[in-house]
Design a protein around this motif. Structure first.
Motif, PDB file in Angstrom:
ATOM      1  N   LYS A 136      -4.620  -0.060 -11.546  1.00 25.45           N
ATOM      2  CA  LYS A 136      -5.550   1.021 -11.858  1.00 25.45           C
ATOM      3  C   LYS A 136      -6.885   0.697 -11.216  1.00 25.45           C
ATOM      4  CE  LYS A 136      -7.541   3.639 -15.711  1.00 25.45           C
ATOM      5  NZ  LYS A 136      -7.622   3.752 -17.192  1.00 25.45           N
ATOM      6  N   LYS A 188       0.834  -1.208   0.000  1.00 25.58           N
ATOM      7  CA  LYS A 188       0.000   0.000   0.000  1.00 25.58           C
ATOM      8  C   LYS A 188       0.868   1.257   0.000  1.00 25.58           C
ATOM      9  CE  LYS A 188      -4.338  -1.671   1.936  1.00 25.58           C
ATOM     10  NZ  LYS A 188      -5.416  -1.401   2.906  1.00 25.58           N
ATOM     11  N   ALA A 216      -5.654   2.650  -6.632  1.00 19.31           N
ATOM     12  CA  ALA A 216      -4.851   3.619  -7.368  1.00 19.31           C
ATOM     13  C   ALA A 216      -5.757   4.462  -8.281  1.00 19.31           C
ATOM     14  CB  ALA A 216      -3.804   2.900  -8.217  1.00 19.31           C
ATOM     15  N   ARG A 221       2.958   1.903  -9.941  1.00 21.15           N
ATOM     16  CA  ARG A 221       1.790   1.325 -10.602  1.00 21.15           C
ATOM     17  C   ARG A 221       2.102  -0.011 -11.269  1.00 21.15           C
ATOM     18  NH1 ARG A 221       0.087   4.324  -7.648  1.00 21.15           N
ATOM     19  NH2 ARG A 221      -1.367   6.071  -7.920  1.00 21.15           N
ATOM     20  N   VAL A 246       2.094   1.887  -3.544  1.00 16.34           N
ATOM     21  CA  VAL A 246       1.043   2.455  -4.403  1.00 16.34           C
ATOM     22  C   VAL A 246       0.814   3.911  -4.047  1.00 16.34           C
ATOM     23  CG1 VAL A 246      -1.408   2.336  -4.994  1.00 16.34           C
ATOM     24  CG2 VAL A 246      -0.061   0.233  -4.824  1.00 16.34           C
ATOM     25  N   ASN A 247       0.774   4.226  -2.766  1.00 13.62           N
ATOM     26  CA  ASN A 247       0.574   5.617  -2.338  1.00 13.62           C
ATOM     27  C   ASN A 247       1.706   6.526  -2.803  1.00 13.62           C
ATOM     28  OD1 ASN A 247      -1.808   4.933  -1.044  1.00 13.62           O
ATOM     29  ND2 ASN A 247      -0.852   4.703   0.970  1.00 13.62           N
TER      30      ASN A 247
END
Length: 281
Positions: A257, A210, A281, A218, A213-214
């Motif tokens: 995505k 996480k 995301a 991607r 992604v933050n």
């Protein structure tokens, strides 16, 4: 609270409940209950007039090398927990009650059942889909409640319900964790003290993904490689799979995505644990 051991008994109870115009919620379990199961019970109590908890260690979802014979069982303890939670009934059949001599009918859900645990445990989801179908036919619930820890199982059951036009609402309930992040599981009882400590790498790995992604990552492959490296740094961990898949069809993806599933299965000694998280995301 009533305990039923046969199909005829529970059907008679359901008929009486239906005559009173009450709604029925079903919480299917394999017993050895913990707070994760009780979270399903509490959600069912909020949504339905009458709640039935099934307790059945289903032999058809175990292969010959798995832990069917040694899977933890304690019906007396489970009955006490369920009674304290205000449940109206438990259905706890023996295997012979659910699978009579000559039983030869099974439910196969293709697609979503073929990856993750379906790939590493051949036949597992055929057993799951079959026993859940039987429970739905026996109890005829308005709603059934499942935990998100078994995310793939939830997707399989939702697919089955949609495909076969079953008139039951499937409600999935968030994962319940220990204070240190380990997802509650009946199999946690198998872990030694050292393995229990090592298993925290699962939650750390989900949190790490996480964070990536933050921070803007991607690439599913890059995140998978980072997670695999994190888990492999734990000497007691033996990876079964680390996958990032689309939701709800559980297909491999290259770019993160929207909402996607990060799913893990890792062995610590003889104990196989699963965990997951939704990456956004």
């Amino acid at each position: 609270m009533r305990l039923f051991k046969t199909v005829d008994e529970v059907r008679s109870f359901i008929n009486s409940v239906r005559r009173e115009g009450k709604t029925v919620g079903l919480v299917p379990t394999m017993g050895y209950l913990h707070q994760g199961h009780l979270s399903l019970v509490h959600e069912a109590k909020r949504s339905c007039d009458v709640v039935i908890v099934s307790i059945f260690v289903n032999p058809t979802q175990f292969d010959p090398n798995e832990d069917y014979q040694t899977y933890p069982r304690d019906l007396q303890r489970d009955v006490a927990l369920v009674a304290d939670a205000g449940v109206e009934a438990i259905f706890a059949p023996e295997a012979e009650e659910m699978y009579s001599q000559g039983f030869s009918s099974f439910v196969d859900v293709t697609g979503v059942s073929e990856c993750l645990c379906g790939a590493s445990r051949p036949g597992h989801f055929r057993g799951v889909a079959t026993v859940v179908t039987k429970l739905f036919n026996i109890v005829l619930p308005d709603a059934a409640f499942f935990g998100q820890k078994d995310f793939q199982q939830v997707m399989v059951i939702k697919r089955m319900v949609a495909d076969l036009n079953m008139s039951v609402q499937i409600i999935d309930v968030p994962i319940v964790r220990e204070e240190d992040g380990l997802a509650l599981s009946s199999r946690n009882v198998y872990l030694s003290q050292e393995e229990r400590k090592a298993a925290l790498v699962l939650h750390r790995s989900l949190h790490l993904a996480k964070e990536q992604v933050n921070e803007g990552e991607r690439s599913a492959q890059q995140i998978k490689e980072r997670i695999i490296k994190e888990i492999q740094a734990e000497p007691l961990a033996n990876i079964d799979y680390v996958e990032i898949l689309s939701v709800p069809d559980l297909k491999p993806i290259e770019i993160i995505k929207g909402n996607v599933l990060l799913a893990l299965a890792v062995r610590f000694g003889k104990t196989r644990l699963i965990d997951n998280s939704i990456l956004e995301a």
